[in-house]
Write an enzyme that holds these catalytic residues in place. Structure first.
Site, PDB file in Angstrom:
ATOM      1  CB  SER A  42      -0.968  -0.020   1.180  1.00 54.81           C
ATOM      2  OG  SER A  42      -1.876   1.045   1.104  1.00 54.81           O
ATOM      3  CG  HIS A  43      -0.151   4.236   2.815  1.00 52.16           C
ATOM      4  ND1 HIS A  43      -1.235   3.414   2.929  1.00 52.16           N
ATOM      5  CD2 HIS A  43       0.128   4.649   4.067  1.00 52.16           C
ATOM      6  CE1 HIS A  43      -1.613   3.338   4.203  1.00 52.16           C
ATOM      7  NE2 HIS A  43      -0.794   4.082   4.911  1.00 52.16           N
ATOM      8  CG  ASP A 212      -2.148   4.246  -2.389  1.00 44.02           C
ATOM      9  OD1 ASP A 212      -2.716   4.066  -3.479  1.00 44.02           O
ATOM     10  OD2 ASP A 212      -2.483   3.640  -1.360  1.00 44.02           O
ATOM     11  CG  ASP A 214      -3.028  -0.234  -2.460  1.00 45.55           C
ATOM     12  OD1 ASP A 214      -3.049   1.003  -2.431  1.00 45.55           O
ATOM     13  OD2 ASP A 214      -3.560  -0.937  -1.571  1.00 45.55           O
ATOM     14  CG  ASP A 216      -6.189   2.109  -1.848  1.00 42.96           C
ATOM     15  OD1 ASP A 216      -5.171   2.823  -1.800  1.00 42.96           O
ATOM     16  OD2 ASP A 216      -6.484   1.289  -0.950  1.00 42.96           O
ATOM     17  NE  ARG A 217      -3.528   5.842   0.980  1.00 41.07           N
ATOM     18  CZ  ARG A 217      -2.692   6.774   1.448  1.00 41.07           C
ATOM     19  NH1 ARG A 217      -3.155   7.886   1.964  1.00 41.07           N
ATOM     20  NH2 ARG A 217      -1.388   6.599   1.404  1.00 41.07           N
ATOM     21  CB  SER A 302      -5.844   8.799   5.209  1.00 40.35           C
ATOM     22  OG  SER A 302      -6.891   7.854   5.046  1.00 40.35           O
ATOM     23  CE  LYS A 313      -7.986   3.626   1.217  1.00 41.34           C
ATOM     24  NZ  LYS A 313      -8.637   2.687   2.151  1.00 41.34           N
TER      25      LYS A 313
END
Length: 486
Positions: A42-43, A212, A214, A216-217, A302, A313
């Site tokens: 992820s992030h 990010d 993966d 999603d953000r 976030s 997301k």
């Protein structure tokens, strides 16, 4: 002790083993899979010394709720053995089905899919692609810069935004996925996306975004580096939601934000008479509302934004939502944002992260702060800093009762809500790999047209001072230099 036997005869894997988290949710829903396993940093920093996680998503495409993860844990305690098949060699690069004969379950099928195409097909049913193509490659096109930060969303950006919608290939940067994210931290904020911020400040680009690891953000920037706070981002999408054809068809069932996220979305919901839900942090709470037909659009501070098109997301979806608004309104990001503040007021918002704090000290501070906040005399108490005075209207440890299944989530964060709507939130976070993280959220509402365009740090300074006085955060944790996130 119970014994369990599980047979899986069909796996769906993204080409080359790479899928964004939103694409995983999309493919689970498209293929009607029983669930999906996501291996993700992820992030967090990638590589052998970075954080790494395994996530399970259920048949809806969303993160597994606690009831299911608890059940998985209980089942794991009864496992006695599991077979492995080291002789099976799967070609992850070739699209199509590969079938293997395995003694325990015959046949065993591995389906390698083009997740970029599957995800793109979904987006074509949501957005007006001809209008977006005109915006990005027409006679009066805007210039964009999209930074994938060497995460998995890179191929999606290049295929959908560049190849299909016509934005120049040079507008997509750092789009080759790397195991260590190129040695950088793929967290889309002003600190870690410094290259994007610098490029946007030069004035060459009208719109910028970072994603990010993966996918999603997201973070959105306007020309000259104009920063869109993620809490504001979801509020602007909500206020302009009819710019997206998907919502013209489905209508708006409801809006939601996580509790620490600023109340900017609340102002839109109130003005447009839409249902608003305030949930604990965690996308699974949004998913429950979506599955019940109660929620269309949601976001968290976030840098996460999404809708009920999937159950995660979705960074690229959020960027296309913004571009759809630009295509309809024919205005810049800054113009849209300032008009929004003028109409709905502005929530000045920031988050301070005190990281790697001693766990005992962090827990002691939160315990003492909660005891002080829950004293009967705390409500009505006044705090002053400079020329500002705030009176406590509500003081609690946030608890959420799910309107769908009635489940209760307690101890979700300490809230101090002042009479003017401003808020202080204190939360302990468990996402780090060393020590504890104390997150301090500060949300200050302003509707005076003479003040809504002022510098956020100047406007937030009185509440920052009061927050530190109330919590004695610096003295009790020894951390005097927190990371400022937004």
């Amino acid at each position: 002790m119970k014994f369990y036997s599980v047979t899986i005869g069909h796996l769906v894997i993204g080409q080359d083993g790479i899928m964004s988290t939103p694409a995983v949710s999309c493919v689970i829903r498209q293929t009607k899979a029983v669930g999906g396993i996501i291996l993700t940093a992820s992030h967090n920093p990638g590589g052998p010394n970075g954080d790494f996680g395994i996530k399970y998503n259920i048949a809806s495409g969303g993160p597994a709720p606690e009831g299911i993860t608890n059940k998985i844990y209980e089942v794991s305690k009864g496992l006695q053995e599991y077979p492995i098949c080291p002789e099976i060699k799967v070609d992850l690069s070739t699209i199509g089905k590969q079938t293997f004969q395995v003694d325990s379950f015959k046949p065993f099928t591995v389906d390698i899919v083009d997740s970029v195409e599957a995800y793109g097909e979904m987006l074509r049913g949501i957005f007006d692609f001809p209008a977006l193509k005109e915006l990005l490659s027409g006679a009066k096109h805007i210039n964009v810069r999209l930074d994938a930060m060497h995460g998995v969303v890179g191929p999606y950006v290049k295929k959908i935004v560049c190849e299909e919608l016509g934005s120049p290939a040079s507008s997509a940067v750092y789009c080759v996925p790397k195991e260590d994210f190129g040695g950088h931290h793929p967290d889309p904020n002003l600190t870690y996306a410094a290259d994007l911020v610098k490029a946007m400040k030069g004035g060459e680009y009208d719109f910028g975004a970072a994603f990010d690891g993966d996918g999603d953000r997201n973070m959105v920037l306007g020309k000259h580096g104009f920063f869109v706070n993620p809490s504001d981002s979801v509020a602007v999408i909500a206020a302009n939601i009819t710019s997206i054809p998907y919502f013209q068809r489905t209508g708006v069932k409801g809006l939601a934000r996580s509790m620490p996220t600023s109340a900017a979305l609340d102002n839109v919901a109130k003005a447009l008479k839409m249902q608003l839900y305030e949930t604990p942090t965690g996308w699974k709470f949004f998913g429950n509302l979506m599955d019940a037909g109660k929620l269309s659009l949601c976001g968290e501070e976030s840098f996460g934004t999404g809708s009920d098109h999937i159950r995660e997301k979705d960074g690229l979806w959020a960027v296309l939502a913004w571009l759809s608004i630009l295509a309809v309104r024919k205005q810049s990001v800054e113009e849209i944002m300032k008009e929004h503040w003028h109409k709905f007021g502005r929530n000045f918002f920031t988050r301070y992260d005190y990281e790697e704090v001693d766990c005992d000290a962090a827990n002691k501070m939160i315990t003492e702060l909660e005891a002080a906040m829950l004293a009967p005399s705390f409500v009505g108490k006044k705090f002053s800093s400079g020329d500002k005075t705030y009176e406590v209207a509500v003081s609690d440890n946030f608890a959420y009762t799910d309107p769908v299944d009635g489940s209760v989530s307690k101890n979700q964060g300490l809230r101090i809500i002042f009479s003017d709507g401003s808020r202080l939130i204190f939360r302990l976070s468990g996402t780090g790999s060393a020590g504890a993280t104390i997150r301090l959220y500060i949300d200050s509402y302003e509707k005076d047209p003479q003040k809504i365009y002022q510098d956020p740090q100047v406007m937030l300074a009185p509440l920052v001072d009061i927050a530190l006085k109330v919590s004695q955060l610096q003295e009790k944790t020894g951390r005097t230099a927190p990371t400022v996130i937004t």
